[in-house]
Design a protein around this motif. Sequence first.
Motif, PDB file in Angstrom:
ATOM      1  N   THR A 200       0.810  -1.218   0.000  1.00 18.04           N
ATOM      2  CA  THR A 200       0.000   0.000   0.000  1.00 18.04           C
ATOM      3  C   THR A 200       0.842   1.267   0.000  1.00 18.04           C
ATOM      4  O   THR A 200       0.320   2.353  -0.217  1.00 18.04           O
ATOM      5  CB  THR A 200      -0.915   0.027   1.236  1.00 18.04           C
ATOM      6  N   ALA A 201       2.154   1.145   0.235  1.00 17.69           N
ATOM      7  CA  ALA A 201       3.014   2.331   0.264  1.00 17.69           C
ATOM      8  C   ALA A 201       3.094   2.963  -1.128  1.00 17.69           C
ATOM      9  O   ALA A 201       3.205   2.278  -2.130  1.00 17.69           O
ATOM     10  CB  ALA A 201       4.417   1.955   0.746  1.00 17.69           C
ATOM     11  N   LYS A 202       3.031   4.287  -1.156  1.00 20.94           N
ATOM     12  CA  LYS A 202       3.129   4.988  -2.427  1.00 20.94           C
ATOM     13  C   LYS A 202       4.587   5.015  -2.877  1.00 20.94           C
ATOM     14  O   LYS A 202       5.473   5.287  -2.084  1.00 20.94           O
ATOM     15  CB  LYS A 202       2.601   6.407  -2.273  1.00 20.94           C
ATOM     16  N   PRO A 203       4.852   4.770  -4.161  1.00 16.23           N
ATOM     17  CA  PRO A 203       6.225   4.836  -4.644  1.00 16.23           C
ATOM     18  C   PRO A 203       6.748   6.265  -4.574  1.00 16.23           C
ATOM     19  O   PRO A 203       5.975   7.220  -4.648  1.00 16.23           O
ATOM     20  CB  PRO A 203       6.096   4.357  -6.106  1.00 16.23           C
ATOM     21  N   LYS A 204       8.028   6.406  -4.405  1.00 15.23           N
ATOM     22  CA  LYS A 204       8.646   7.720  -4.344  1.00 15.23           C
ATOM     23  C   LYS A 204       8.390   8.465  -5.643  1.00 15.23           C
ATOM     24  O   LYS A 204       8.655   7.967  -6.729  1.00 15.23           O
ATOM     25  CB  LYS A 204      10.159   7.572  -4.111  1.00 15.23           C
ATOM     26  N   SER A 205       7.820   9.679  -5.533  1.00 18.66           N
ATOM     27  CA  SER A 205       7.457  10.430  -6.726  1.00 18.66           C
ATOM     28  C   SER A 205       8.702  10.984  -7.407  1.00 18.66           C
ATOM     29  O   SER A 205       9.681  11.334  -6.762  1.00 18.66           O
ATOM     30  CB  SER A 205       6.521  11.578  -6.344  1.00 18.66           C
ATOM     31  N   CYS A 206       8.637  11.075  -8.719  1.00 20.14           N
ATOM     32  CA  CYS A 206       9.719  11.653  -9.507  1.00 20.14           C
ATOM     33  C   CYS A 206       9.074  12.486 -10.604  1.00 20.14           C
ATOM     34  O   CYS A 206       8.173  12.014 -11.304  1.00 20.14           O
ATOM     35  CB  CYS A 206      10.603  10.555 -10.096  1.00 20.14           C
ATOM     36  N   LEU A 207       9.521  13.699 -10.727  1.00 20.71           N
ATOM     37  CA  LEU A 207       8.863  14.689 -11.565  1.00 20.71           C
ATOM     38  C   LEU A 207       8.572  14.193 -12.974  1.00 20.71           C
ATOM     39  O   LEU A 207       7.445  14.288 -13.463  1.00 20.71           O
ATOM     40  CB  LEU A 207       9.734  15.943 -11.616  1.00 20.71           C
ATOM     41  N   GLY A 208       9.583  13.664 -13.633  1.00 21.47           N
ATOM     42  CA  GLY A 208       9.433  13.254 -15.017  1.00 21.47           C
ATOM     43  C   GLY A 208       8.501  12.082 -15.220  1.00 21.47           C
ATOM     44  O   GLY A 208       8.090  11.788 -16.348  1.00 21.47           O
ATOM     45  N   GLN A 209       8.128  11.392 -14.136  1.00 27.42           N
ATOM     46  CA  GLN A 209       7.208  10.263 -14.227  1.00 27.42           C
ATOM     47  C   GLN A 209       5.765  10.664 -13.955  1.00 27.42           C
ATOM     48  O   GLN A 209       4.862   9.835 -14.047  1.00 27.42           O
ATOM     49  CB  GLN A 209       7.637   9.174 -13.245  1.00 27.42           C
ATOM     50  N   ASP A 210       5.553  11.927 -13.630  1.00 25.15           N
ATOM     51  CA  ASP A 210       4.215  12.427 -13.334  1.00 25.15           C
ATOM     52  C   ASP A 210       3.592  12.969 -14.615  1.00 25.15           C
ATOM     53  O   ASP A 210       4.037  13.976 -15.170  1.00 25.15           O
ATOM     54  CB  ASP A 210       4.299  13.537 -12.276  1.00 25.15           C
ATOM     55  N   GLU A 211       2.548  12.318 -15.092  1.00 23.07           N
ATOM     56  CA  GLU A 211       1.908  12.709 -16.350  1.00 23.07           C
ATOM     57  C   GLU A 211       1.256  14.087 -16.254  1.00 23.07           C
ATOM     58  O   GLU A 211       1.055  14.752 -17.264  1.00 23.07           O
ATOM     59  CB  GLU A 211       0.865  11.668 -16.759  1.00 23.07           C
ATOM     60  N   LYS A 212       0.911  14.532 -15.039  1.00 29.95           N
ATOM     61  CA  LYS A 212       0.246  15.813 -14.851  1.00 29.95           C
ATOM     62  C   LYS A 212       1.224  16.933 -14.516  1.00 29.95           C
ATOM     63  O   LYS A 212       0.807  18.062 -14.257  1.00 29.95           O
ATOM     64  CB  LYS A 212      -0.803  15.698 -13.744  1.00 29.95           C
TER      65      LYS A 212
ATOM     66  N   ILE B  38      11.667  24.049 -13.769  1.00 29.21           N
ATOM     67  CA  ILE B  38      11.504  22.934 -14.695  1.00 29.21           C
ATOM     68  C   ILE B  38      10.053  22.940 -15.160  1.00 29.21           C
ATOM     69  O   ILE B  38       9.135  23.006 -14.332  1.00 29.21           O
ATOM     70  CB  ILE B  38      11.823  21.583 -14.031  1.00 29.21           C
ATOM     71  N   PHE B  39       9.832  22.894 -16.479  1.00 29.93           N
ATOM     72  CA  PHE B  39       8.450  22.871 -16.944  1.00 29.93           C
ATOM     73  C   PHE B  39       8.275  21.975 -18.169  1.00 29.93           C
ATOM     74  O   PHE B  39       9.223  21.686 -18.896  1.00 29.93           O
ATOM     75  CB  PHE B  39       7.929  24.284 -17.229  1.00 29.93           C
ATOM     76  N   ASN B  40       7.047  21.553 -18.343  1.00 30.97           N
ATOM     77  CA  ASN B  40       6.645  20.708 -19.464  1.00 30.97           C
ATOM     78  C   ASN B  40       5.951  21.578 -20.506  1.00 30.97           C
ATOM     79  O   ASN B  40       4.846  22.074 -20.256  1.00 30.97           O
ATOM     80  CB  ASN B  40       5.708  19.604 -18.961  1.00 30.97           C
ATOM     81  N   PRO B  41       6.545  21.795 -21.682  1.00 31.69           N
ATOM     82  CA  PRO B  41       5.941  22.672 -22.694  1.00 31.69           C
ATOM     83  C   PRO B  41       4.557  22.211 -23.159  1.00 31.69           C
ATOM     84  O   PRO B  41       3.771  23.026 -23.646  1.00 31.69           O
ATOM     85  CB  PRO B  41       6.938  22.604 -23.859  1.00 31.69           C
ATOM     86  N   LYS B  42       4.271  20.926 -23.013  1.00 27.03           N
ATOM     87  CA  LYS B  42       3.002  20.379 -23.476  1.00 27.03           C
ATOM     88  C   LYS B  42       1.873  20.510 -22.460  1.00 27.03           C
ATOM     89  O   LYS B  42       0.734  20.123 -22.733  1.00 27.03           O
ATOM     90  CB  LYS B  42       3.176  18.905 -23.865  1.00 27.03           C
ATOM     91  N   SER B  43       2.180  21.059 -21.295  1.00 25.86           N
ATOM     92  CA  SER B  43       1.161  21.176 -20.256  1.00 25.86           C
ATOM     93  C   SER B  43       0.056  22.135 -20.687  1.00 25.86           C
ATOM     94  O   SER B  43       0.318  23.272 -21.109  1.00 25.86           O
ATOM     95  CB  SER B  43       1.784  21.677 -18.946  1.00 25.86           C
ATOM     96  N   GLU B  44      -1.182  21.703 -20.540  1.00 30.01           N
ATOM     97  CA  GLU B  44      -2.326  22.551 -20.869  1.00 30.01           C
ATOM     98  C   GLU B  44      -2.516  23.658 -19.845  1.00 30.01           C
ATOM     99  O   GLU B  44      -3.286  24.595 -20.073  1.00 30.01           O
ATOM    100  CB  GLU B  44      -3.594  21.705 -20.974  1.00 30.01           C
ATOM    101  N   GLU B  45      -1.829  23.570 -18.721  1.00 32.69           N
ATOM    102  CA  GLU B  45      -1.941  24.590 -17.680  1.00 32.69           C
ATOM    103  C   GLU B  45      -1.042  25.795 -17.947  1.00 32.69           C
ATOM    104  O   GLU B  45      -1.157  26.811 -17.260  1.00 32.69           O
ATOM    105  CB  GLU B  45      -1.583  23.994 -16.320  1.00 32.69           C
TER     106      GLU B  45
END
Length: 310
Positions: free
Chosen positions: A31-43, A67-74
């Motif tokens: 049930t433990a959440k995996p360690k988050s990593c920016l590039g693996q976050d689709e949002k 750091i930003f994702n150019p494809k982000s709709e936000e």
Amino acid sequence: MFKIELFILRIFIILLVLLLGCHGIEQNLATAKPKSCLGQDEKFSLVFLKTNNQGEKDENGINHVIIFNPKSEELDFKVNVGLSHKLYTKDGKGRFRQEYVPKQFHEIIAEENAKLNGKTPLVAINADYIDTENKPQGLNISRGVEYSGAFKNKRSSFGISGGEAKQRQATLQVGKRKNNILNYNLVGGNGRFYQNGKFKDICSALGESACNQITNRSMVAITTKGDVILLVNDARANSNIKLSQLNPELLPNMFDNVLEGIAHNNCLGNILEGMLFDGGMSPGLYYNNKIYVENPGPIGSVFLVYKKRV
């Protein structure tokens, strides 16, 4: 006989406790959440952090990083330059007016020309050099309208394409791109130190002063995943941030250490392209209503990022 039965009962209880304990550990792991990593976050859209010169997150680091994702709709993007009038205005002959005036970082990011659809920017970073007539030197295009100088075909520029968000891409190259949609938001720069994934120490090309003495840096990099890293290194003598072994002045032979470290630590792939913006008296970085770095020199252009939805 009674002692033997008691011994067996104790062994049974111990085994039962161990079994239940192992089962609990397995459940916790499941049930433990995996360690988050920016590039693996689709949002993932955009983050701000500070790092040391190894690219490790460090609140005492002298590298201010976006750091930003150019494809982000936000997100949305724009370029601003120092003008005495509104961007995109035309003269009586239908030509875009280009009456340049010198402006410092805090001025060029806070004026009306820095707004997009009435919104102030979330992020701003200084970009192009400015000439003696206060005109940008390189290739600068703001939402399809060009404000460029004498070196627009000789120096590299960084940009974000137009079109739908999911189709946007970051580019870094010399001169205009063949596909015109890539020429939507561009800012000039100089000092290309990554090209097609290959790093080059550009100390000799910068000269002694810019290489080893005037070490305030402003730069941009694009990763193999298509994400963008904006970095301003604040190594001024009057800085409140302490210089140390992990925070020395950032020299050109160290650019790959910090950028590859940032890319690796945030699961962004490897560095594909990298370029300096105007350094010395020009570097500036603004994020979320706060100027983190500013120098007193006039600014040729700024690259701006906006949050479309709060």
